[in-house]
Design an enzyme around this catalytic site. Structure first.
Site, PDB file in Angstrom:
ATOM      1  N   LYS A 211       0.971  -1.342   0.040  1.00  0.00           N
ATOM      2  CA  LYS A 211      -0.077  -0.001   0.063  1.00  0.00           C
ATOM      3  C   LYS A 211       0.907   1.191  -0.060  1.00  0.00           C
ATOM      4  O   LYS A 211       0.815   2.281  -0.885  1.00  0.00           O
ATOM      5  CB  LYS A 211      -0.887  -0.100   1.240  1.00  0.00           C
ATOM      6  CG  LYS A 211      -1.758   1.199   1.321  1.00  0.00           C
ATOM      7  CD  LYS A 211      -2.738   1.231   2.385  1.00  0.00           C
ATOM      8  CE  LYS A 211      -3.440   2.268   2.742  1.00  0.00           C
ATOM      9  NZ  LYS A 211      -4.286   2.322   4.060  1.00  0.00           N
ATOM     10  N   GLU A 217      10.761  -4.422   4.307  1.00  0.00           N
ATOM     11  CA  GLU A 217      10.932  -6.032   3.869  1.00  0.00           C
ATOM     12  C   GLU A 217      10.474  -6.243   2.516  1.00  0.00           C
ATOM     13  O   GLU A 217      11.056  -7.032   1.446  1.00  0.00           O
ATOM     14  CB  GLU A 217       9.892  -6.967   4.559  1.00  0.00           C
ATOM     15  CG  GLU A 217      10.080  -6.769   6.244  1.00  0.00           C
ATOM     16  CD  GLU A 217       9.616  -5.707   6.906  1.00  0.00           C
ATOM     17  OE1 GLU A 217       9.582  -4.600   6.281  1.00  0.00           O
ATOM     18  OE2 GLU A 217       9.445  -5.857   8.172  1.00  0.00           O
ATOM     19  N   GLY A 271      -4.584  -1.807   5.254  1.00  0.00           N
ATOM     20  CA  GLY A 271      -3.827  -2.891   4.846  1.00  0.00           C
ATOM     21  C   GLY A 271      -4.416  -4.305   5.276  1.00  0.00           C
ATOM     22  O   GLY A 271      -4.697  -5.054   4.189  1.00  0.00           O
ATOM     23  N   ARG A 272      -4.858  -4.465   6.342  1.00  0.00           N
ATOM     24  CA  ARG A 272      -5.495  -5.900   6.889  1.00  0.00           C
ATOM     25  C   ARG A 272      -6.975  -5.998   6.138  1.00  0.00           C
ATOM     26  O   ARG A 272      -7.437  -6.922   6.562  1.00  0.00           O
ATOM     27  CB  ARG A 272      -5.354  -6.088   8.480  1.00  0.00           C
ATOM     28  CG  ARG A 272      -5.910  -4.680   8.940  1.00  0.00           C
ATOM     29  CD  ARG A 272      -5.452  -4.649  10.555  1.00  0.00           C
ATOM     30  NE  ARG A 272      -6.002  -3.397  11.354  1.00  0.00           N
ATOM     31  CZ  ARG A 272      -5.254  -2.346  11.456  1.00  0.00           C
ATOM     32  NH1 ARG A 272      -4.197  -2.373  10.535  1.00  0.00           N
ATOM     33  NH2 ARG A 272      -5.640  -1.583  12.022  1.00  0.00           N
ATOM     34  N   GLU A 357      -4.254  -6.151  15.269  1.00  0.00           N
ATOM     35  CA  GLU A 357      -3.483  -4.743  14.794  1.00  0.00           C
ATOM     36  C   GLU A 357      -4.632  -3.597  15.015  1.00  0.00           C
ATOM     37  O   GLU A 357      -4.211  -2.639  15.017  1.00  0.00           O
ATOM     38  CB  GLU A 357      -3.068  -4.941  13.393  1.00  0.00           C
ATOM     39  CG  GLU A 357      -1.944  -3.821  13.016  1.00  0.00           C
ATOM     40  CD  GLU A 357      -1.137  -4.039  11.621  1.00  0.00           C
ATOM     41  OE1 GLU A 357      -0.010  -4.007  11.734  1.00  0.00           O
ATOM     42  OE2 GLU A 357      -2.089  -4.447  10.821  1.00  0.00           O
ATOM     43  N   HIS A 388      -4.005 -32.597  18.541  1.00  0.00           N
ATOM     44  CA  HIS A 388      -3.136 -33.501  19.172  1.00  0.00           C
ATOM     45  C   HIS A 388      -1.770 -32.674  19.503  1.00  0.00           C
ATOM     46  O   HIS A 388      -0.710 -33.179  19.693  1.00  0.00           O
ATOM     47  CB  HIS A 388      -2.408 -34.445  17.858  1.00  0.00           C
ATOM     48  CG  HIS A 388      -3.831 -35.407  17.443  1.00  0.00           C
ATOM     49  ND1 HIS A 388      -3.907 -36.799  18.155  1.00  0.00           N
ATOM     50  CD2 HIS A 388      -4.560 -35.157  16.745  1.00  0.00           C
ATOM     51  CE1 HIS A 388      -4.953 -37.174  17.383  1.00  0.00           C
ATOM     52  NE2 HIS A 388      -5.392 -36.556  16.623  1.00  0.00           N
ATOM     53  N   LYS A 514      10.027  -0.549  13.865  1.00  0.00           N
ATOM     54  CA  LYS A 514      10.619  -0.040  12.562  1.00  0.00           C
ATOM     55  C   LYS A 514      11.744   0.976  12.462  1.00  0.00           C
ATOM     56  O   LYS A 514      12.896   0.814  12.059  1.00  0.00           O
ATOM     57  CB  LYS A 514       9.623   0.502  11.677  1.00  0.00           C
ATOM     58  CG  LYS A 514       8.474  -0.890  11.010  1.00  0.00           C
ATOM     59  CD  LYS A 514       7.608   0.082  10.127  1.00  0.00           C
ATOM     60  CE  LYS A 514       6.499  -0.909   9.991  1.00  0.00           C
ATOM     61  NZ  LYS A 514       5.325  -0.148   9.164  1.00  0.00           N
TER      62      LYS A 514
HETATM   63  O1  F6P Z   1       2.727  -3.642   9.872  1.00  0.00           O
HETATM   64  C1  F6P Z   1       2.310  -2.523   9.618  1.00  0.00           C
HETATM   65  C2  F6P Z   1       1.800  -2.406   8.326  1.00  0.00           C
HETATM   66  O2  F6P Z   1       1.359  -1.136   7.941  1.00  0.00           O
HETATM   67  C3  F6P Z   1       0.396  -3.386   8.177  1.00  0.00           C
HETATM   68  O3  F6P Z   1      -0.767  -2.564   8.625  1.00  0.00           O
HETATM   69  C4  F6P Z   1       0.317  -3.729   6.671  1.00  0.00           C
HETATM   70  O4  F6P Z   1      -0.524  -4.404   6.130  1.00  0.00           O
HETATM   71  C5  F6P Z   1       1.896  -3.977   6.436  1.00  0.00           C
HETATM   72  O5  F6P Z   1       2.457  -3.155   7.354  1.00  0.00           O
HETATM   73  C6  F6P Z   1       2.422  -3.698   4.848  1.00  0.00           C
HETATM   74  O6  F6P Z   1       2.157  -2.351   4.756  1.00  0.00           O
HETATM   75  P1  F6P Z   1       2.285  -1.800   3.029  1.00  0.00           P
HETATM   76  O7  F6P Z   1       1.207  -2.549   2.570  1.00  0.00           O
HETATM   77  O8  F6P Z   1       2.198  -0.733   3.069  1.00  0.00           O
HETATM   78  O9  F6P Z   1       3.788  -2.413   2.527  1.00  0.00           O
END
Ligand code: F6P
Length: 550
Positions: A211, A217, A271-272, A357, A388, A514
């Site tokens: 987003k 990452e 995002g979620r 979150e 189990h 972060k």
């Molecule tokens: O971990 C925080 C967060 O902002 C989440 O809410 C989101 O889904 C994720 O990082 C990834 O963010 P992006 O889609 O901006 O890479």
């Protein structure tokens, strides 16, 4: 902006009445409630479009629900539902609307945001996704050697990974037989290295899903994917092998992806909550437009139910209120989710992000501290495997752990007898948790046991029971029922956030780590100065890393 006076809901008379009610009913046994009311299942279950919610195995009576519904009114739940639906900026800390429900509206609908109808924009992106997915799935989108795409790799994390991953896995019965969709999320290089090791760059397409398009990452994985691709293809071939899903066009362009190959969405999609947007592109690639549309329609059916059903017959509202009953008034700190469906095995992780979150907050929506517990720890694992592993604690441990069982009545995969065994196990667990096993029942199983041995074994074979659970039965895991299921949990989380008075749509809590990681990264280099501001543990760990790296 909105009325702030409801933040202290724990000071409301209905909150006190719920505490009183809990004290008065805490020794109530569900087993007896079932014995005295043959209609309990009918009274405490609901059905909608191929989804059954059985909430009868809970420590509740009609009175409990009445009080919990009073609590919902006290928090002005109906008002907040309308505010969300209309697109008011209920995500106050980020000044954003919360409109994931608009992503599932049919084309004929309209929803004005700042005077602009968002529905045509939503459908325009869906149509672009459709054209693109049809080409890839139909073998007309060719890689740099002229071969069709065989593998898609989604590079994203958090909401840009978990939602699409769960949906794609759950709908594998609907997937294109010759197009494999992979998900790489972790910055741990082994994730991408192990994925790429199986793939051919000439037939691989990367979807960079972020987003913000600033998440390290994802960007590091995207750079690694690009470097891997450029060992075979050339810079000019990137356009055929990399597409982006983002709200940040300049950053996408800076990365080297033409915005012609970018699928956008909007800041009013959290995002979620984004699997319904272009973030669902890997899902559409796997299952095709029609199934993706059915997935959206299933969620829309749940939205309509949520926005229109009376609170007392409203699935997300009831799930939320029952959750609050245990979390707040029984102080149950965790909530377990057990899908009895291998395709749904990552669902607990998705709901964990969605819930924790969203509602893992310690201040109200306008910043006032909250002096009661908010979101529970969400965890879980697929059944029957989890039986189990950790069910021992659920049956005979010392904690109250409310559970959700999720189970399809039909399988896509034949093996009818295996499916029956799976369903029987699921039903047996919720029954055992609820009814327990009494002393008389244990004695009947140990008829001739000598006294001393019996004294030792009897307490170990007792099951206290009275452990609450909901069961959500899907006729089958279809795009429609899956859409309903995910929307059910989204609205549940929203309702709980409203009642606790928190903003479920920001996530400031993930920022600090972060920030510190950015600071520590250069300090891992032995030549860099190590500031004295670190505590001795962090400093010791950094020095240990430096030493190992010579
Ligand atoms: O971990 C925080 C967060 O902002 C989440 O809410 C989101 O889904 C994720 O990082 C990834 O963010 P992006 O889609 O901006 O890479």
């Amino acid at each position: 902006m909105f009325d702030d006076s409801k933040i202290g809901i724990n000071h409301s008379p209905v909150w006190a009445r719920l505490h009183q009610h809990q004290r008065a009913t805490r020794f109530m046994q569900m087993r007896e409630l079932f014995q005295t009311d043959a209609q309990r299942f009918q009274r405490f279950s609901l059905q909608l479009d191929g989804l059954l919610l059985d909430y009868s195995k809970n420590r509740i009576t009609e009175r409990t629900l009445e009080l919990l519904i009073d609590l919902a009114y006290e928090a002005d739940l109906p008002g907040w539902m309308q505010r969300m639906r209309r697109g008011e900026r209920i995500n106050v800390s980020e000044r954003r609307s919360v409109l994931h429900t608009a992503l599932r509206l049919p084309q004929s609908a309209s929803l004005l945001l700042d005077g602009q109808d968002v529905v045509p924009e939503v459908h325009a992106v869906l149509q672009r996704m459709r054209v693109f997915c049809d080409k890839v799935r139909g073998g007309q989108w060719l890689g740099y050697t002229g071969q069709p795409i065989r593998d898609v790799v989604n590079l994203g994390i958090g909401g840009s990974d978990l939602g699409p991953l769960v949906v794609k896995e759950a709908l594998s019965a609907y997937a294109h037989p010759e197009l494999n969709v992979h998900f790489v999320s972790n910055v741990d290089g082994q994730h991408i290295a192990r994925t790429l090791a199986q793939l051919d760059p000439a037939t691989t397409l990367f979807v960079v899903a972020s987003k913000s398009f600033t998440t390290p990452e994802t960007l590091l994985n995207a750079e690694a994917a690009k470097a891997w691709f450029l060992q075979a293809g050339s810079q000019g071939d990137i356009a055929r092998h990399f597409v982006a899903v983002s709200t940040n066009a300049p950053a996408v362009q800076a990365f080297g992806i033409d915005t012609e190959h970018m699928f956008g969405f909007w800041d009013w999609v959290g995002g979620r909550y984004s699997v319904w947007s272009a973030i669902g592109l890997p899902v559409m690639l796997a299952v095709g437009y029609d199934s993706f549309r059915q997935f959206l329609d299933g969620a829309h059916a749940m939205d309509e139910h949520f926005f229109h059903a009376p609170l007392a017959q409203n699935m997300p509202v009831l799930l939320a209120l029952i959750g609050i009953w245990y979390n707040t008034f029984y102080q149950a700190h965790t909530h377990a989710i057990m899908p009895y469906d291998h395709g749904l095995r990552r669902l607990p992780a998705h709901i964990q992000q969605l819930d924790m979150e969203s509602n893992g907050k310690r201040v109200g929506r306008f910043g006032a501290p909250l002096d009661f517990d908010t979101g529970p720890v969400i965890w879980g694992e697929e059944g029957a495997n989890s039986q189990h592993a950790f069910f021992q604690l659920l049956h005979q441990g010392t904690r109250l752990v409310p559970c959700d069982f999720i189970v399809p009545m039909n399988s896509h995969y034949g093996l009818e007898q295996q499916h029956r065994v799976l369903v029987a196990n699921c039903f047996a667990q919720s029954e055992a948790l609820m009814r327990g096993k009494s002393e008389a029942e244990v004695m009947a199983e140990l008829p001739d046991m000598p006294g001393e041995e019996l004294d030792m074994l009897l307490p170990q074979k007792l099951f206290p029971g009275n452990q609450p659970s909901n069961t959500i039965a899907l006729d089958k895991v279809t795009p429609h029922t899956l859409g309903m299921l995910l929307a059910l949990y989204e609205h549940k989380v929203f309702v709980q956030g409203v009642i606790w008075g928190i903003n479920s749509f920001d996530q400031w809590g993930v920022e600090y780590g972060k920030q510190l990681a950015r600071r520590i990264l250069p300090e891992l280099d032995a030549a860099a100065a190590l500031p004295v501001t670190h505590d001795s543990s962090t400093r010791g760990l950094i020095e240990y890393f430096r030493k190992i790296h010579g």
